[in-house]
Write a protein that holds these residues in place. Structure first.
Motif, PDB file in Angstrom:
ATOM      1  N   ASP A 140       0.834  -1.208   0.000  1.00  0.00           N
ATOM      2  CA  ASP A 140       0.000   0.000   0.000  1.00  0.00           C
ATOM      3  C   ASP A 140       0.865   1.252   0.000  1.00  0.00           C
ATOM      4  O   ASP A 140       0.604   2.204  -0.736  1.00  0.00           O
ATOM      5  N   ILE A 141       1.900   1.238   0.848  1.00  0.00           N
ATOM      6  CA  ILE A 141       2.770   2.404   0.994  1.00  0.00           C
ATOM      7  C   ILE A 141       4.211   1.925   1.124  1.00  0.00           C
ATOM      8  O   ILE A 141       4.471   0.750   1.405  1.00  0.00           O
ATOM      9  N   ALA A 142       5.140   2.848   0.913  1.00  0.00           N
ATOM     10  CA  ALA A 142       6.557   2.528   1.067  1.00  0.00           C
ATOM     11  C   ALA A 142       7.249   3.659   1.805  1.00  0.00           C
ATOM     12  O   ALA A 142       6.911   4.835   1.621  1.00  0.00           O
ATOM     13  N   LEU A 143       8.202   3.308   2.645  1.00  0.00           N
ATOM     14  CA  LEU A 143       9.102   4.282   3.258  1.00  0.00           C
ATOM     15  C   LEU A 143      10.398   4.234   2.470  1.00  0.00           C
ATOM     16  O   LEU A 143      11.025   3.166   2.357  1.00  0.00           O
ATOM     17  N   ARG A 144      10.805   5.368   1.907  1.00  0.00           N
ATOM     18  CA  ARG A 144      11.990   5.395   1.046  1.00  0.00           C
ATOM     19  C   ARG A 144      12.794   6.665   1.291  1.00  0.00           C
ATOM     20  O   ARG A 144      12.232   7.725   1.582  1.00  0.00           O
ATOM     21  N   TYR A 145      14.114   6.530   1.130  1.00  0.00           N
ATOM     22  CA  TYR A 145      14.993   7.687   1.205  1.00  0.00           C
ATOM     23  C   TYR A 145      14.986   8.421  -0.136  1.00  0.00           C
ATOM     24  O   TYR A 145      15.052   7.801  -1.202  1.00  0.00           O
ATOM     25  N   GLY A 146      14.912   9.751  -0.080  1.00  0.00           N
ATOM     26  CA  GLY A 146      14.950  10.557  -1.289  1.00  0.00           C
ATOM     27  C   GLY A 146      13.596  10.674  -1.954  1.00  0.00           C
ATOM     28  O   GLY A 146      12.644   9.948  -1.629  1.00  0.00           O
ATOM     29  N   LEU A 156       4.994  11.965   1.015  1.00  0.00           N
ATOM     30  CA  LEU A 156       4.763  12.757   2.222  1.00  0.00           C
ATOM     31  C   LEU A 156       6.021  12.704   3.093  1.00  0.00           C
ATOM     32  O   LEU A 156       6.575  11.628   3.324  1.00  0.00           O
ATOM     33  N   PRO A 157       6.499  13.833   3.592  1.00  0.00           N
ATOM     34  CA  PRO A 157       7.752  13.845   4.359  1.00  0.00           C
ATOM     35  C   PRO A 157       7.616  13.148   5.711  1.00  0.00           C
ATOM     36  O   PRO A 157       6.608  13.295   6.401  1.00  0.00           O
ATOM     37  N   ILE A 158       8.650  12.405   6.067  1.00  0.00           N
ATOM     38  CA  ILE A 158       8.754  11.760   7.381  1.00  0.00           C
ATOM     39  C   ILE A 158       9.904  12.377   8.177  1.00  0.00           C
ATOM     40  O   ILE A 158       9.739  12.777   9.320  1.00  0.00           O
ATOM     41  N   ALA A 159      11.080  12.447   7.557  1.00  0.00           N
ATOM     42  CA  ALA A 159      12.262  13.000   8.238  1.00  0.00           C
ATOM     43  C   ALA A 159      13.066  13.795   7.216  1.00  0.00           C
ATOM     44  O   ALA A 159      14.012  13.278   6.605  1.00  0.00           O
ATOM     45  N   THR A 160      12.701  15.053   7.029  1.00  0.00           N
ATOM     46  CA  THR A 160      13.345  15.875   6.004  1.00  0.00           C
ATOM     47  C   THR A 160      14.770  16.253   6.370  1.00  0.00           C
ATOM     48  O   THR A 160      15.592  16.516   5.501  1.00  0.00           O
ATOM     49  N   GLY A 161      15.089  16.301   7.664  1.00  0.00           N
ATOM     50  CA  GLY A 161      16.418  16.739   8.094  1.00  0.00           C
ATOM     51  C   GLY A 161      17.439  15.629   8.206  1.00  0.00           C
ATOM     52  O   GLY A 161      18.556  15.864   8.678  1.00  0.00           O
ATOM     53  N   LEU A 269      13.686  11.074   4.466  1.00  0.00           N
ATOM     54  CA  LEU A 269      12.845   9.878   4.448  1.00  0.00           C
ATOM     55  C   LEU A 269      11.412  10.306   4.152  1.00  0.00           C
ATOM     56  O   LEU A 269      10.883  11.224   4.781  1.00  0.00           O
ATOM     57  N   ASN A 270      10.796   9.639   3.169  1.00  0.00           N
ATOM     58  CA  ASN A 270       9.428   9.970   2.765  1.00  0.00           C
ATOM     59  C   ASN A 270       8.535   8.746   2.805  1.00  0.00           C
ATOM     60  O   ASN A 270       9.002   7.609   2.670  1.00  0.00           O
ATOM     61  N   ARG A 293       9.019   9.334  16.035  1.00  0.00           N
ATOM     62  CA  ARG A 293      10.192   8.550  16.435  1.00  0.00           C
ATOM     63  C   ARG A 293      11.444   9.030  15.705  1.00  0.00           C
ATOM     64  O   ARG A 293      12.534   9.104  16.287  1.00  0.00           O
ATOM     65  N   CYS A 294      11.301   9.354  14.418  1.00  0.00           N
ATOM     66  CA  CYS A 294      12.445   9.875  13.659  1.00  0.00           C
ATOM     67  C   CYS A 294      12.913  11.220  14.225  1.00  0.00           C
ATOM     68  O   CYS A 294      14.119  11.492  14.294  1.00  0.00           O
ATOM     69  N   ALA A 295      11.964  12.056  14.641  1.00  0.00           N
ATOM     70  CA  ALA A 295      12.321  13.361  15.204  1.00  0.00           C
ATOM     71  C   ALA A 295      13.166  13.181  16.467  1.00  0.00           C
ATOM     72  O   ALA A 295      14.114  13.952  16.711  1.00  0.00           O
ATOM     73  N   ASP A 296      12.847  12.162  17.265  1.00  0.00           N
ATOM     74  CA  ASP A 296      13.646  11.891  18.471  1.00  0.00           C
ATOM     75  C   ASP A 296      15.084  11.535  18.109  1.00  0.00           C
ATOM     76  O   ASP A 296      16.036  11.993  18.759  1.00  0.00           O
ATOM     77  N   LEU A 297      15.258  10.701  17.069  1.00  0.00           N
ATOM     78  CA  LEU A 297      16.609  10.320  16.649  1.00  0.00           C
ATOM     79  C   LEU A 297      17.363  11.508  16.046  1.00  0.00           C
ATOM     80  O   LEU A 297      18.558  11.697  16.297  1.00  0.00           O
TER      81      LEU A 297
END
Length: 305
Positions: A140-146, A156-161, A269-270, A293-297
């Motif tokens: 259904d969805i994928a988490l991918r870098y770039g 949709l952005p997950i961890a832009t920094g 990460l998007n 969780r990504c924001a914490d890291l």
């Protein structure tokens, strides 16, 4: 305005090829069904069926409208299910693809926590560094870098920094020393991995406004980015990885971040999906959960201190 029951009648009649059968299935009289179909045709100002005493078949206009009617009914049903889900929680299958290293070593325990909070959810996790075909693969969805190569996909952005960092195990550094500049990487064993069938051997760094790229070499390369990280932890060389992938190893002392005066390349990460209709309530909740969780890291990243 078109009536829901008229659309439902039209689709059922087209499926069954018989108005009386559709009326029985919807538990209405043939007279009510006939009136509903005529009302729909009058509102659309087209004839939807060619009728005879023995047959009923769609006109070209009816065939054209049938797809739109199905989509409208499906959209209404999806909305009803989402409203029901908002009252009773989220449930059902959620098929997710993620990169091998991030998926195994960072995301997996997060998903355990997420599913514990939503026990009716059925997670199906596919791990790998090959970019999933969201139109063909069972996800259904994928988490991918770039950013995705296909501009038609929704991102949709997950961890832009997020950024890449250069790391090595203390055991490797004790034997070979720490590089201080990108040029010194030529004297070190660099652990490589392939992305999309291409070896990721060009490492980019930034010191303020100055950017520098170096081609690195090493005696090990894998098509699984998790393998490169494991080699680094075992002390076989340097690795250039996403901070989200190695944050746990750095915090545990298994890896050390090197050349902190040089920033690694940006690696956002998007969350990727084929179309916005897939952004269901479970997807939105999972995105918010992983984003937090990504924001914490990222708050503990070398460049954030």
């Amino acid at each position: 305005m078109l009536r829901f029951d008229d659309l439902q009648l039209f689709v059922r009649t087209a499926d069954l090829g018989n108005l009386s059968a559709a009326a029985r299935r919807l538990d209405i009289s043939p007279a009510v069904a006939s009136a509903g179909l005529k009302r729909l045709e009058r509102q659309l100002e087209v004839r939807l069926f060619n009728r005879s005493t023995r047959s009923l078949r769609l006109t070209p206009e009816g065939e054209l409208f049938l797809g739109h009617a199905r989509l409208a009914l499906q959209s209404l049903d999806d909305g009803r299910q989402q409203l029901a889900g908002s009252r009773v929680g989220i449930s059902g299958p959620l098929q997710l693809s993620a990169p091998s290293d991030f998926g195994r070593n960072t995301l997996l325990p997060w998903l355990d926590e997420f599913q514990l909070a939503h026990p009716q959810l059925q997670l199906r996790l596919l791990l790998g560094d090959r970019v999933s075909d969201l139109f063909r693969d069972p996800v259904d969805i994928a988490l991918r870098y770039g950013a995705p190569d296909d501009s038609s996909l929704v991102a949709l952005p997950i961890a832009t920094g997020n950024r890449r960092v250069l790391c090595a195990a203390p055991s490797y550094l004790a034997r070979h020393g720490e590089p201080q500049t990108p040029e010194e990487l030529a004297g070190h064993n660099c652990l490589l991995y392939m992305l999309g069938g291409r070896v990721h051997e060009r490492w980019r760094f930034q010191d303020g406004k100055r950017e520098q790229s170096v081609n690195v070499t090493g005696d090990r390369c894998s098509d699984d980015a998790d393998v490169a990280r494991r080699w680094a932890v075992a002390g076989f060389g340097l690795v250039y990885k996403s901070w989200l992938d190695v944050a746990g190893d750095v915090q545990a002392g298994r890896l050390k971040v090197l050349m902190t005066q040089w920033q690694g390349e940006s690696t956002p990460l998007n969350l990727i999906c084929a179309h916005r209709a897939q952004l269901s309530k479970p997807v939105h909740l999972l995105r918010e959960f992983v984003q937090a969780r990504c924001a914490d890291l990222l708050a503990r990243a070398p460049w954030a201190t």
